[in-house]
Design a protein around this motif. Sequence first.
Motif, PDB file in Angstrom:
ATOM      1  N   ALA A 123       0.837  -1.202   0.000  1.00 11.82           N
ATOM      2  CA  ALA A 123       0.000   0.000   0.000  1.00 11.82           C
ATOM      3  C   ALA A 123       0.871   1.251   0.000  1.00 11.82           C
ATOM      4  CB  ALA A 123      -0.933  -0.007   1.206  1.00 11.82           C
ATOM      5  N   TRP A 124       1.967   1.220   0.758  1.00 11.30           N
ATOM      6  CA  TRP A 124       2.887   2.361   0.774  1.00 11.30           C
ATOM      7  C   TRP A 124       3.544   2.548  -0.598  1.00 11.30           C
ATOM      8  CZ3 TRP A 124       8.547   2.308   1.233  1.00 11.30           C
ATOM      9  CH2 TRP A 124       9.087   3.575   1.386  1.00 11.30           C
ATOM     10  N   ILE A 125       3.964   1.449  -1.223  1.00 12.25           N
ATOM     11  CA  ILE A 125       4.563   1.539  -2.562  1.00 12.25           C
ATOM     12  C   ILE A 125       3.546   2.097  -3.553  1.00 12.25           C
ATOM     13  CG2 ILE A 125       5.456   0.180  -4.500  1.00 12.25           C
ATOM     14  CD1 ILE A 125       6.749  -1.687  -2.425  1.00 12.25           C
ATOM     15  N   ALA A 126       2.313   1.624  -3.493  1.00 13.75           N
ATOM     16  CA  ALA A 126       1.269   2.113  -4.406  1.00 13.75           C
ATOM     17  C   ALA A 126       1.013   3.595  -4.190  1.00 13.75           C
ATOM     18  CB  ALA A 126      -0.018   1.320  -4.217  1.00 13.75           C
ATOM     19  N   TYR A 127       1.023   4.030  -2.931  1.00 22.24           N
ATOM     20  CA  TYR A 127       0.807   5.449  -2.641  1.00 22.24           C
ATOM     21  C   TYR A 127       1.960   6.296  -3.168  1.00 22.24           C
ATOM     22  CZ  TYR A 127       0.259   9.785  -0.089  1.00 22.24           C
ATOM     23  OH  TYR A 127       0.130  11.109   0.230  1.00 22.24           O
ATOM     24  N   GLU A 128       3.168   5.862  -2.955  1.00 24.42           N
ATOM     25  CA  GLU A 128       4.328   6.634  -3.403  1.00 24.42           C
ATOM     26  C   GLU A 128       4.470   6.653  -4.923  1.00 24.42           C
ATOM     27  OE1 GLU A 128       6.371   8.581  -1.720  1.00 24.42           O
ATOM     28  OE2 GLU A 128       5.422   8.130   0.206  1.00 24.42           O
ATOM     29  N   ARG A 129       4.038   5.621  -5.574  1.00 25.43           N
ATOM     30  CA  ARG A 129       4.141   5.531  -7.041  1.00 25.43           C
ATOM     31  C   ARG A 129       2.847   5.929  -7.744  1.00 25.43           C
ATOM     32  NH1 ARG A 129       9.451   5.527  -7.493  1.00 25.43           N
ATOM     33  NH2 ARG A 129      10.457   3.676  -6.678  1.00 25.43           N
ATOM     34  N   ARG A 130       1.971   6.640  -7.059  1.00 31.25           N
ATOM     35  CA  ARG A 130       0.659   6.979  -7.627  1.00 31.25           C
ATOM     36  C   ARG A 130       0.751   7.839  -8.879  1.00 31.25           C
ATOM     37  NH1 ARG A 130       1.717   9.877  -3.170  1.00 31.25           N
ATOM     38  NH2 ARG A 130       1.436  12.137  -3.230  1.00 31.25           N
ATOM     39  N   ALA A 131       1.843   8.547  -9.076  1.00 31.63           N
ATOM     40  CA  ALA A 131       1.992   9.362 -10.277  1.00 31.63           C
ATOM     41  C   ALA A 131       2.100   8.495 -11.527  1.00 31.63           C
ATOM     42  CB  ALA A 131       3.217  10.259 -10.157  1.00 31.63           C
ATOM     43  N   THR A 132       2.562   7.258 -11.388  1.00 32.61           N
ATOM     44  CA  THR A 132       2.674   6.393 -12.548  1.00 32.61           C
ATOM     45  C   THR A 132       1.311   5.990 -13.093  1.00 32.61           C
ATOM     46  OG1 THR A 132       2.817   4.384 -11.199  1.00 32.61           O
ATOM     47  CG2 THR A 132       4.886   5.477 -11.766  1.00 32.61           C
ATOM     48  N   VAL A 133       0.296   5.980 -12.233  1.00 29.22           N
ATOM     49  CA  VAL A 133      -1.059   5.653 -12.695  1.00 29.22           C
ATOM     50  C   VAL A 133      -1.562   6.752 -13.626  1.00 29.22           C
ATOM     51  CG1 VAL A 133      -3.434   5.230 -11.968  1.00 29.22           C
ATOM     52  CG2 VAL A 133      -1.548   4.310 -10.626  1.00 29.22           C
ATOM     53  N   THR A 134      -1.311   7.995 -13.249  1.00 30.19           N
ATOM     54  CA  THR A 134      -1.708   9.124 -14.093  1.00 30.19           C
ATOM     55  C   THR A 134      -0.943   9.104 -15.409  1.00 30.19           C
ATOM     56  OG1 THR A 134      -2.053  10.381 -12.074  1.00 30.19           O
ATOM     57  CG2 THR A 134      -2.033  11.623 -14.125  1.00 30.19           C
ATOM     58  N   ASP A 135       0.364   8.808 -15.352  1.00 28.63           N
ATOM     59  CA  ASP A 135       1.156   8.720 -16.573  1.00 28.63           C
ATOM     60  C   ASP A 135       0.649   7.615 -17.488  1.00 28.63           C
ATOM     61  OD1 ASP A 135       2.711  10.764 -15.592  1.00 28.63           O
ATOM     62  OD2 ASP A 135       4.330   9.441 -14.891  1.00 28.63           O
ATOM     63  N   LEU A 136       0.299   6.491 -16.897  1.00 28.78           N
ATOM     64  CA  LEU A 136      -0.214   5.374 -17.684  1.00 28.78           C
ATOM     65  C   LEU A 136      -1.553   5.723 -18.320  1.00 28.78           C
ATOM     66  CD1 LEU A 136       0.414   2.419 -18.440  1.00 28.78           C
ATOM     67  CD2 LEU A 136      -0.924   1.743 -16.459  1.00 28.78           C
ATOM     68  N   ARG A 137      -2.421   6.383 -17.556  1.00 30.09           N
ATOM     69  CA  ARG A 137      -3.714   6.790 -18.091  1.00 30.09           C
ATOM     70  C   ARG A 137      -3.538   7.794 -19.230  1.00 30.09           C
ATOM     71  NH1 ARG A 137      -6.785  10.255 -14.209  1.00 30.09           N
ATOM     72  NH2 ARG A 137      -5.510  11.787 -15.237  1.00 30.09           N
ATOM     73  N   ASN A 138      -2.612   8.740 -19.061  1.00 29.67           N
ATOM     74  CA  ASN A 138      -2.385   9.739 -20.106  1.00 29.67           C
ATOM     75  C   ASN A 138      -1.785   9.115 -21.360  1.00 29.67           C
ATOM     76  OD1 ASN A 138      -3.378  11.737 -18.457  1.00 29.67           O
ATOM     77  ND2 ASN A 138      -1.375  12.390 -17.729  1.00 29.67           N
ATOM     78  N   SER A 139      -0.979   8.074 -21.215  1.00 26.43           N
ATOM     79  CA  SER A 139      -0.398   7.436 -22.400  1.00 26.43           C
ATOM     80  C   SER A 139      -1.469   6.677 -23.194  1.00 26.43           C
ATOM     81  CB  SER A 139       0.743   6.497 -22.005  1.00 26.43           C
ATOM     82  OG  SER A 139       0.231   5.404 -21.285  1.00 26.43           O
ATOM     83  N   PHE A 140      -2.493   6.162 -22.517  1.00 26.57           N
ATOM     84  CA  PHE A 140      -3.585   5.496 -23.232  1.00 26.57           C
ATOM     85  C   PHE A 140      -4.584   6.490 -23.809  1.00 26.57           C
ATOM     86  CE2 PHE A 140      -2.578   1.620 -20.641  1.00 26.57           C
ATOM     87  CZ  PHE A 140      -2.220   0.858 -21.736  1.00 26.57           C
ATOM     88  N   ALA A 141      -4.639   7.699 -23.263  1.00 30.26           N
ATOM     89  CA  ALA A 141      -5.585   8.697 -23.736  1.00 30.26           C
ATOM     90  C   ALA A 141      -5.147   9.333 -25.044  1.00 30.26           C
ATOM     91  CB  ALA A 141      -5.786   9.781 -22.679  1.00 30.26           C
ATOM     92  N   ARG A 142      -3.910   9.194 -25.376  1.00 30.65           N
ATOM     93  CA  ARG A 142      -3.385   9.833 -26.604  1.00 30.65           C
ATOM     94  C   ARG A 142      -3.758   9.116 -27.833  1.00 30.65           C
ATOM     95  NH1 ARG A 142       2.567  11.242 -24.304  1.00 30.65           N
ATOM     96  NH2 ARG A 142       1.826  12.528 -22.654  1.00 30.65           N
TER      97      ARG A 142
END
Length: 142
Positions: A123-142
């Motif tokens: 859970a701590w790793i997921a919280y600290e790496r939460r910016a990668t979820v946004t990056d992944l979502r933005n890469s699919f939105a293009r």
Amino acid sequence: MTIANSTATVVAVQPGTIRNRVLWTLQIVLGLFFIIASGGPKLVMPNTLTENAVNNLTFPLALLIFIGVVEVAGGIGLMVPRLSALAAAGLSVLTVLAAGTQAFIAGKPAMAIFPLVLAAIFAWIAYERRATVTDLRNSFAR
């Protein structure tokens, strides 16, 4: 007359250098653990594991193989930068379910401590790496 020009800057939340190294060390060690020691044996020798299971805790073979696939995929995902947050979140859910299985189905609540500690780490790793979820979502939105 003065005109104030304000620009909004988006700052991605990234951990500091030492925290980043600690996170990557944990991700690599736990990823290898889930690939080699936890999920691997469930995929390589599932029949041996079901034969050696405790009498009151028997799993269907298909469920054991599914858990092995999820653990190996989560271990690989922990080591892929773009997937690390999602893999950590998934492994956190998996380890909470493992703790529940140990506590309620196997009847050994003392054995649930290790999966719960792993769940907190994931859970701590997921919280600290939460910016990668946004990056992944933005890469699919293009």
